[in-house]
Design a protein around this motif. Structure first.
Motif, PDB file in Angstrom:
ATOM      1  N   GLU A 210     -16.078  46.883  45.696  1.00  0.00           N
ATOM      2  CA  GLU A 210     -16.445  47.088  44.460  1.00  0.00           C
ATOM      3  C   GLU A 210     -15.878  45.747  43.708  1.00  0.00           C
ATOM      4  N   LEU A 211     -15.368  44.923  44.326  1.00  0.00           N
ATOM      5  CA  LEU A 211     -14.910  43.550  43.702  1.00  0.00           C
ATOM      6  C   LEU A 211     -15.537  42.420  43.994  1.00  0.00           C
ATOM      7  N   SER A 212     -15.607  41.447  43.108  1.00  0.00           N
ATOM      8  CA  SER A 212     -16.253  40.237  43.430  1.00  0.00           C
ATOM      9  C   SER A 212     -15.413  39.450  44.302  1.00  0.00           C
ATOM     10  N   GLY A 213     -15.895  38.269  44.682  1.00  0.00           N
ATOM     11  CA  GLY A 213     -15.190  37.427  45.814  1.00  0.00           C
ATOM     12  C   GLY A 213     -13.636  37.102  45.071  1.00  0.00           C
ATOM     13  N   GLY A 214     -13.779  36.672  43.822  1.00  0.00           N
ATOM     14  CA  GLY A 214     -12.788  36.027  42.989  1.00  0.00           C
ATOM     15  C   GLY A 214     -11.648  37.403  42.808  1.00  0.00           C
ATOM     16  N   MET A 215     -12.078  38.529  42.546  1.00  0.00           N
ATOM     17  CA  MET A 215     -11.337  39.353  42.591  1.00  0.00           C
ATOM     18  C   MET A 215     -10.302  39.764  43.825  1.00  0.00           C
ATOM     19  N   LYS A 216     -11.215  39.800  44.840  1.00  0.00           N
ATOM     20  CA  LYS A 216     -10.690  39.984  46.318  1.00  0.00           C
ATOM     21  C   LYS A 216      -9.535  39.044  46.629  1.00  0.00           C
ATOM     22  N   GLN A 217      -9.690  37.778  46.086  1.00  0.00           N
ATOM     23  CA  GLN A 217      -8.760  36.793  46.341  1.00  0.00           C
ATOM     24  C   GLN A 217      -7.458  37.114  45.432  1.00  0.00           C
ATOM     25  N   ARG A 218      -7.911  37.424  44.203  1.00  0.00           N
ATOM     26  CA  ARG A 218      -6.700  37.769  43.343  1.00  0.00           C
ATOM     27  C   ARG A 218      -5.804  38.902  43.973  1.00  0.00           C
ATOM     28  N   VAL A 219      -6.457  39.997  44.754  1.00  0.00           N
ATOM     29  CA  VAL A 219      -5.754  41.030  45.079  1.00  0.00           C
ATOM     30  C   VAL A 219      -4.903  40.460  46.603  1.00  0.00           C
ATOM     31  N   ALA A 220      -5.529  39.681  47.144  1.00  0.00           N
ATOM     32  CA  ALA A 220      -4.976  39.061  48.322  1.00  0.00           C
ATOM     33  C   ALA A 220      -3.597  38.159  47.976  1.00  0.00           C
ATOM     34  N   ILE A 221      -3.705  37.628  46.753  1.00  0.00           N
ATOM     35  CA  ILE A 221      -2.453  36.847  46.228  1.00  0.00           C
ATOM     36  C   ILE A 221      -1.507  37.679  45.645  1.00  0.00           C
ATOM     37  N   ALA A 222      -1.862  38.907  45.153  1.00  0.00           N
ATOM     38  CA  ALA A 222      -1.025  40.049  44.606  1.00  0.00           C
ATOM     39  C   ALA A 222      -0.292  40.682  45.787  1.00  0.00           C
ATOM     40  N   ARG A 223      -1.267  40.743  46.772  1.00  0.00           N
ATOM     41  CA  ARG A 223      -0.497  41.503  48.150  1.00  0.00           C
ATOM     42  C   ARG A 223       0.289  40.444  48.746  1.00  0.00           C
ATOM     43  N   ALA A 224       0.010  39.433  48.978  1.00  0.00           N
ATOM     44  CA  ALA A 224       1.139  38.484  49.449  1.00  0.00           C
ATOM     45  C   ALA A 224       2.572  38.268  48.365  1.00  0.00           C
ATOM     46  N   LEU A 225       2.447  37.994  47.140  1.00  0.00           N
ATOM     47  CA  LEU A 225       3.598  38.136  46.182  1.00  0.00           C
ATOM     48  C   LEU A 225       4.482  39.236  45.908  1.00  0.00           C
ATOM     49  N   VAL A 226       3.722  40.410  46.379  1.00  0.00           N
ATOM     50  CA  VAL A 226       4.559  41.526  46.062  1.00  0.00           C
ATOM     51  C   VAL A 226       5.674  41.471  47.084  1.00  0.00           C
TER      52      VAL A 226
END
Ligand code: ATP
Ligand code: MG
Length: 283
Positions: free
Chosen positions: A137-153
């Motif tokens: 349900e997310l755009s490409g940019g939103m998916k990359q934001r999630v990937a960054i959050a998943r890394a930084l968490v």
């Protein structure tokens, strides 16, 4: 005083190839990356950018030479070094929140704490409202934001990013540059960022390594001495972009000469157009 974080000494990496000479992906790399530094690796396709990143990630190993993190040799992957790739790599069957929590749960962080930490990072990347969405349900940019959050968490010391924004359109990319710069400023992580895009490298980095092929390795190093937060119109950045482009074009000319040999002089003008295929379409 800057403190060394990742130190490369005479690093060499070659890949054996059946029936032909080994490919030298990295040759004689000597480099010190300081704590909290934002460094970009820029260069044509095949110059060893991903190889260097993978070795720091512990996903591959150098053929010779040493690489240390905080003075210790790299022994394999670890939670202190996390990679964000061009494809977000989210689990499609999990919600956004579950994706971000996943690494913490594997580390046996209690569920409530994991959820709280994951939500905090989703809010930092402006996706708090999408915690229960599915990745499709997310755009490409939103998916990359999630990937960054998943890394930084996971609170890594080092964030390794291999062309994380390459598949995004220019506007989304610009927004993510701002967000990444802010996150980096706030967290003081050491970031190694791979890109084909000169503008992206100058906007984000403290230092840019321009890489070369055959053998692969570092061709030149550029310090980016512009104030932050960065503005794309800053004359320091614009001038630096031109200097880097000149060197990159020299490198491309070398590659084309090697590939086309004597034909190069005859076909020079038409071949120059081919350089985009080596650089990616977005320099
Ligand atoms: N697993 C492998 N086996 C054999 N050769 C490899 C392997 N991985 C990389 N290489 C070779 O090493 C060189 C460097 O590859 P690398 O993937 O690091 O380049 P890159 O700079 O990341 O390129 P791109 O911009 O296309 O992603 C290339 O010549 C590549 O063919
Ligand atoms: Mg690569």
């Amino acid at each position: 005083m800057s403190e060394p974080h990742i130190v490369f000494q005479d690093v060499h990496k070659s890949f054996e190839q059946k029936g032909s000479q080994p490919v030298i992906a990295l040759d004689q790399v000597n480099l010190t990356i300081n704590k909290g530094e934002f460094i970009s690796l820029l260069g044509p396709s095949g110059c060893g950018k991903s190889t260097l990143l993978n070795i720091v990630a512990g996903l591959d190993k150098q053929t010779s030479g040493s690489i240390t993190v905080n003075g210790q040799p790299i022994k394999g992957p670890g939670n202190d070094r996390i990679v964000v790739f061009q494809e977000s790599g989210l689990f499609p069957w999990m919600s956004v929140l579950d994706n971000v929590m996943y690494g913490l749960l594997i580390k046996k962080v209690p569920k409530e704490e994991a959820k709280e930490r994951a939500m905090k990072w989703l809010q930092k990347v402006h996706l708090g409202k999408f915690a229960n969405a599915q990745p499709h349900e997310l755009s490409g940019g939103m998916k990359q934001r999630v990937a960054i959050a998943r890394a930084l968490v996971m609170d890594p010391e080092i964030l390794l990013m291999d062309e994380p924004f390459a598949a995004l359109d220019e506007q989304t990319r610009m927004v993510l540059h701002k967000e990444l710069e802010e996150l980096w400023y706030e967290t003081k992580k050491t970031i190694i960022f791979v890109t084909h895009n000169i503008r992206e490298a100058v906007i984000l980095s403290d230092r840019i390594l321009l890489m070369k092929t055959r053998p692969g390795g570092v061709k030149s190093v550029f310090d980016v001495k512009a104030a932050r937060p960065r503005q794309a119109t800053d004359s320091v950045l614009v001038n630096l972009e031109s200097r880097i482009l000149v060197e990159l074009e020299q490198e491309m000319e070398k590659i084309l000469k090697e590939e086309f040999g004597h034909d190069y002089d005859l076909k020079k003008d038409s071949l120059r157009g081919d350089s985009d295929s080596h650089l990616g379409s977005d320099i």
